[in-house]
Design a protein around this motif. Structure first.
Motif, short mmCIF file in Angstrom:
data_model
loop_
_atom_site.label_atom_id
_atom_site.label_comp_id
_atom_site.label_asym_id
_atom_site.label_seq_id
_atom_site.Cartn_x
_atom_site.Cartn_y
_atom_site.Cartn_z
N PHE A 74 -1.04 9.76 -5.68
CA PHE A 74 -2.15 8.88 -5.35
C PHE A 74 -1.92 7.50 -5.95
CE2 PHE A 74 -4.02 13.16 -5.32
CZ PHE A 74 -4.58 13.17 -4.05
N PHE A 75 -2.17 6.46 -5.14
CA PHE A 75 -2.00 5.08 -5.55
C PHE A 75 -3.33 4.35 -5.44
CE2 PHE A 75 1.98 6.70 -4.00
CZ PHE A 75 2.92 6.23 -4.91
N PHE A 76 -3.48 3.31 -6.25
CA PHE A 76 -4.77 2.62 -6.35
C PHE A 76 -4.71 1.17 -5.87
CE2 PHE A 76 -4.42 6.09 -9.29
CZ PHE A 76 -5.57 6.79 -9.04
N VAL A 77 -3.71 0.87 -5.06
CA VAL A 77 -3.58 -0.45 -4.44
C VAL A 77 -3.44 -0.25 -2.94
CG1 VAL A 77 -2.54 -1.57 -6.45
CG2 VAL A 77 -1.07 -0.49 -4.75
N ASP A 78 -3.77 -1.31 -2.17
CA ASP A 78 -3.61 -1.19 -0.72
C ASP A 78 -2.13 -1.34 -0.35
OD1 ASP A 78 -3.03 -3.96 -0.62
OD2 ASP A 78 -5.12 -4.45 -0.30
N TYR A 79 -1.82 -1.08 0.91
CA TYR A 79 -0.42 -1.04 1.35
C TYR A 79 0.28 -2.38 1.13
CZ TYR A 79 3.76 -0.16 4.06
OH TYR A 79 5.06 -0.03 4.44
N LYS A 80 -0.39 -3.48 1.45
CA LYS A 80 0.21 -4.81 1.31
C LYS A 80 0.61 -5.06 -0.14
CE LYS A 80 -0.84 -9.69 1.88
NZ LYS A 80 -1.88 -10.67 2.16
N PHE A 82 1.04 -2.77 -2.44
CA PHE A 82 2.03 -1.76 -2.78
C PHE A 82 3.44 -2.29 -2.47
CE2 PHE A 82 4.65 1.90 -1.50
CZ PHE A 82 4.59 2.66 -2.65
N VAL A 83 3.60 -2.85 -1.28
CA VAL A 83 4.89 -3.39 -0.86
C VAL A 83 5.27 -4.60 -1.73
CG1 VAL A 83 6.12 -4.51 1.05
CG2 VAL A 83 4.70 -2.50 1.48
N GLU A 84 4.31 -5.51 -1.95
CA GLU A 84 4.58 -6.69 -2.76
C GLU A 84 4.99 -6.32 -4.18
OE1 GLU A 84 1.00 -8.99 -2.51
OE2 GLU A 84 1.42 -9.63 -0.44
N LEU A 85 4.28 -5.38 -4.78
CA LEU A 85 4.62 -4.95 -6.14
C LEU A 85 5.99 -4.29 -6.17
CD1 LEU A 85 1.15 -3.54 -7.24
CD2 LEU A 85 2.26 -5.62 -8.08
N GLY A 86 6.31 -3.53 -5.14
CA GLY A 86 7.62 -2.89 -5.05
C GLY A 86 8.75 -3.92 -4.96
N ARG A 87 8.55 -4.94 -4.14
CA ARG A 87 9.56 -6.00 -4.01
C ARG A 87 9.75 -6.75 -5.32
NH1 ARG A 87 7.38 -8.14 1.61
NH2 ARG A 87 8.39 -6.61 2.95
N ALA A 88 8.63 -6.98 -6.03
CA ALA A 88 8.69 -7.70 -7.31
C ALA A 88 9.11 -6.78 -8.45
CB ALA A 88 7.33 -8.33 -7.60
N ALA A 104 -1.90 18.65 4.04
CA ALA A 104 -1.99 17.82 5.24
C ALA A 104 -1.18 16.57 4.95
CB ALA A 104 -3.44 17.49 5.56
N ILE A 105 0.02 16.52 5.50
CA ILE A 105 0.95 15.45 5.16
C ILE A 105 0.66 14.18 5.95
CG2 ILE A 105 2.77 17.04 4.47
CD1 ILE A 105 4.10 16.54 7.17
N ASN A 106 1.29 13.09 5.51
CA ASN A 106 1.15 11.81 6.18
C ASN A 106 1.63 11.94 7.63
OD1 ASN A 106 2.22 11.29 3.18
ND2 ASN A 106 0.71 9.76 3.67
N ASP A 107 0.90 11.35 8.54
CA ASP A 107 1.24 11.38 9.96
C ASP A 107 2.35 10.37 10.23
OD1 ASP A 107 1.43 11.42 12.70
OD2 ASP A 107 -0.73 11.18 13.05
N GLU A 108 3.56 10.88 10.49
CA GLU A 108 4.73 10.02 10.68
C GLU A 108 4.63 9.16 11.94
OE1 GLU A 108 7.29 9.65 8.50
OE2 GLU A 108 6.24 11.00 7.15
N LYS A 109 3.73 9.51 12.86
CA LYS A 109 3.59 8.74 14.10
C LYS A 109 2.84 7.44 13.90
CE LYS A 109 3.55 13.02 16.69
NZ LYS A 109 2.68 14.03 17.25
N LEU A 110 2.07 7.36 12.83
CA LEU A 110 1.29 6.15 12.56
C LEU A 110 2.19 5.05 12.02
CD1 LEU A 110 -1.83 7.69 10.77
CD2 LEU A 110 -1.76 6.71 13.07
N PRO A 111 1.79 3.78 12.23
CA PRO A 111 2.55 2.68 11.59
C PRO A 111 2.45 2.80 10.07
CG PRO A 111 0.74 1.84 12.96
CD PRO A 111 0.69 3.32 13.03
N LYS A 112 3.44 2.28 9.37
CA LYS A 112 3.49 2.41 7.91
C LYS A 112 2.22 1.91 7.23
CE LYS A 112 8.43 2.32 7.21
NZ LYS A 112 9.56 1.62 6.63
N GLU A 113 1.62 0.84 7.77
CA GLU A 113 0.41 0.28 7.17
C GLU A 113 -0.75 1.28 7.17
OE1 GLU A 113 1.84 -1.31 9.97
OE2 GLU A 113 3.16 -2.49 8.68
N GLU A 114 -0.72 2.22 8.12
CA GLU A 114 -1.80 3.21 8.24
C GLU A 114 -1.39 4.60 7.78
OE1 GLU A 114 -3.36 3.17 12.23
OE2 GLU A 114 -3.14 1.00 12.35
#
Length: 139
Positions: A74-80, A82-88, A104-114
């Motif tokens: 579980f993460f406590f930041v939004d996707y945007k 999350f990505v920015e912190l990962g890059r930095a 109930a796993i993440n739905d791989e059909k959805l875009p990464k943001e969702e």
């Protein structure tokens, strides 16, 4: 006398029924690990009820060494962010929960943001999984 007794009884009942959050902020997440005996062998919903910081993202890993179960992170930041912190290469707190049951796993059909959004739907699908271990780490 009856009035005082009534108010005393009402106060006791209200005090007992008001649950306090164990983790009121991300800095309090280690308290969840310290008190993990309270959550192990209980439904995931009990653990999640004691966490006040909003869970925004989740990732799942099904376990190869368990026939049914795995880990939910579980993460406590939004996707945007999350990505920015990962890059930095900025570390962020993550709550890792090992569970038994069909995740109930993440739905791989959805875009990464969702795909990784923690929603009410995922909560409902996963709330009855049985917690076997809780950890907090940096991601």
């Amino acid at each position: 006398m009856k009035k005082e007794l009534f108010f005393l009884l009402a106060f006791i009942l209200l005090s007992a029924s008001c649950s306090t959050k164990v983790a009121k902020s991300i800095d309090d997440l280690p308290l969840i690990v310290k008190n993990q005996k309270k959550y192990v062998h209980h439904p995931l919903s009990k653990l999640l009820k004691d966490i006040k910081p909003e869970i925004k993202l989740f990732m799942t890993n099904e376990s190869a060494d368990q026939p049914v179960g795995g880990r939910i992170s579980f993460f406590f930041v939004d996707y945007k962010h999350f990505v920015e912190l990962g890059r930095a290469k900025v570390k962020q707190a993550v709550l890792r929960v090992d569970v038994l049951g069909k995740i109930a796993i993440n739905d791989e059909k959805l875009p990464k943001e969702e795909r990784f959004l923690w929603t009410r739907e995922y909560f409902e699908k996963n709330k009855n999984l049985i917690v076997t271990r809780v950890a907090v780490s940096d991601f």
